[in-house]
Design a protein around this motif. Structure first.
Motif, mmCIF file in Angstrom:
data_model
loop_
_atom_site.group_PDB
_atom_site.id
_atom_site.type_symbol
_atom_site.label_atom_id
_atom_site.label_comp_id
_atom_site.label_asym_id
_atom_site.label_seq_id
_atom_site.Cartn_x
_atom_site.Cartn_y
_atom_site.Cartn_z
ATOM 1 N N VAL A 112 88.229 -68.611 26.587
ATOM 2 C CA VAL A 112 87.061 -69.768 26.407
ATOM 3 C C VAL A 112 86.403 -70.118 27.670
ATOM 4 C CG1 VAL A 112 86.313 -71.808 25.631
ATOM 5 C CG2 VAL A 112 88.007 -70.363 24.133
ATOM 6 N N SER A 113 87.314 -70.383 28.714
ATOM 7 C CA SER A 113 86.844 -70.756 29.918
ATOM 8 C C SER A 113 85.956 -69.699 30.607
ATOM 9 C CB SER A 113 87.853 -71.490 30.743
ATOM 10 O OG SER A 113 88.650 -70.284 31.258
ATOM 11 N N LEU B 180 84.286 -67.283 29.114
ATOM 12 C CA LEU B 180 83.244 -66.682 28.228
ATOM 13 C C LEU B 180 81.769 -66.969 28.802
ATOM 14 C CD1 LEU B 180 84.277 -67.481 24.471
ATOM 15 C CD2 LEU B 180 83.932 -65.174 25.754
ATOM 16 N N ARG C 83 79.783 -68.995 24.568
ATOM 17 C CA ARG C 83 80.669 -70.040 24.634
ATOM 18 C C ARG C 83 80.029 -71.278 23.642
ATOM 19 N NH1 ARG C 83 82.295 -70.565 29.222
ATOM 20 N NH2 ARG C 83 80.926 -71.933 29.978
ATOM 21 N N LEU D 26 79.801 -70.431 19.925
ATOM 22 C CA LEU D 26 81.195 -70.169 18.949
ATOM 23 C C LEU D 26 80.995 -71.265 17.882
ATOM 24 C CD1 LEU D 26 83.585 -69.801 21.961
ATOM 25 C CD2 LEU D 26 82.826 -67.951 20.278
ATOM 26 N N LEU E 65 85.677 -62.933 19.631
ATOM 27 C CA LEU E 65 85.284 -63.663 20.654
ATOM 28 C C LEU E 65 84.584 -62.602 21.635
ATOM 29 C CD1 LEU E 65 88.211 -66.188 21.217
ATOM 30 C CD2 LEU E 65 86.018 -66.601 19.799
#
Length: 285
Positions: A173-174, A176, A181, A184, A240
């Motif tokens: 996630v960090s 993306l 992000r 999402l 993702l």
């Protein structure tokens, strides 16, 4: 669920069987053993979203022991919407040489092809909680259970209580891109990551007397790269990355490998994640 979705999980099945199934299979077998003492004689057992069939394997061993001691036993049906997963489950069950007790077949857990009250117990380890229509999954489990029949399911706890979810996904996630992000969606299964949310949802589907307990385990991957490869192929985590370019995915990979190598202590060391889930056991009203 669509054939395209089924094919995605079937494509992932071989890698899942190699790396994830020893871990989730241990949890699934523990879920079955948590309920085995409450099963009636000659129990009719259904597994929904069986994956590689590890829970069904434990159920068949239960039936074989019952037949050894009493001369009679129930039966086990393992189901999954992915033909690839069902093929692996068949191999798992065929090794027990009990074709009169066990079978595996393709079934959509949101619309099962079984008559009402066909089973004494229904199990789903990390299955129904990910369904596109989760409530349909719980309702179908209730429909095919006899009154008083048992439901047992395993659901991951949320990141705040589950290091696996937190440490596995944080470096993804960090890294993306911001456009990804910021868009999402919130994962729907987080609604039932708490004991209270899980109990409320299964009660609404027709179950009573839910019991929720915490079950902890450790996921071991042989190397950080192996863990990333499994994540890259897994349909859930891979979703993702669908909007990312190859260059952006390369950045994410570097972020993940850096984090996992720090946890493991090197590129050739095993990386381990503490994991925590809820077991829920309830009865059909």
């Amino acid at each position: 669920m669509t054939n395209e979705q089924s094919d995605v999980w079937g494509w992932h099945a071989a890698k899942y069987a190699r790396f994830a199934a020893p871990f989730t299979g241990y949890i699934a077998q523990s879920l079955f053993l948590s309920v085995a003492g409450r099963l009636p004689p000659e129990a009719r057992i259904l597994e929904i979203a069986c994956g590689t069939g590890e829970l069904a394997r434990a159920a068949v061993l239960h039936c074989l022991e019952e037949r050894r001691t009493t001369g009679r036993c129930g039966g086990v049906v393992a189901t999954d919407f992915s033909p690839g997963m069902v093929a692996l489950a068949k191999k798992t069950l065929d090794a027990l040489d009990a074709p009169d007790i066990a079978r595996a077949e393709v079934q959509d857990g949101q619309a099962l092809g079984f008559d009402p009250a066909s089973f004494d117990a229904v199990f789903s380890a990390f299955g129904i909680f990910l369904f596109p229509d989760r409530n349909a999954g719980w309702r179908e489990a209730a429909r095919v259970l006899r009154p008083g029949g048992l439901l047992a399911t395993a659901v991951w706890r949320g990141p705040e209580d589950n290091a696996l979810a937190r440490l596995q996904m944080a470096p993804v996630v960090s890294a993306l891109p911001e456009r990804v992000r910021s868009s999402l969606p919130r994962s729907g299964w987080l609604d039932i990551a708490s004991a209270e949310g899980l109990e409320k949802e299964v009660r609404a589907a027709g179950f009573v007397a839910p019991e929720v307990s915490v079950f902890n385990a450790v996921l071991t991957a042989p190397t950080p790269q192996a863990m990333w490869d499994m994540m890259r192929e897994n349909p859930v985590s891979n979703s993702l990355l669908a909007a990312c370019s190859d260059e952006e995915i390369a950045v994410i990979e570097r972020s993940v490998l850096s984090a996992f190598e720090a946890l493991a202590g090197g590129t050739d060391r095993p990386v381990r994640f503490d994991a925590s889930c809820h077991f829920l056991i309830a009865r059909r009203a």
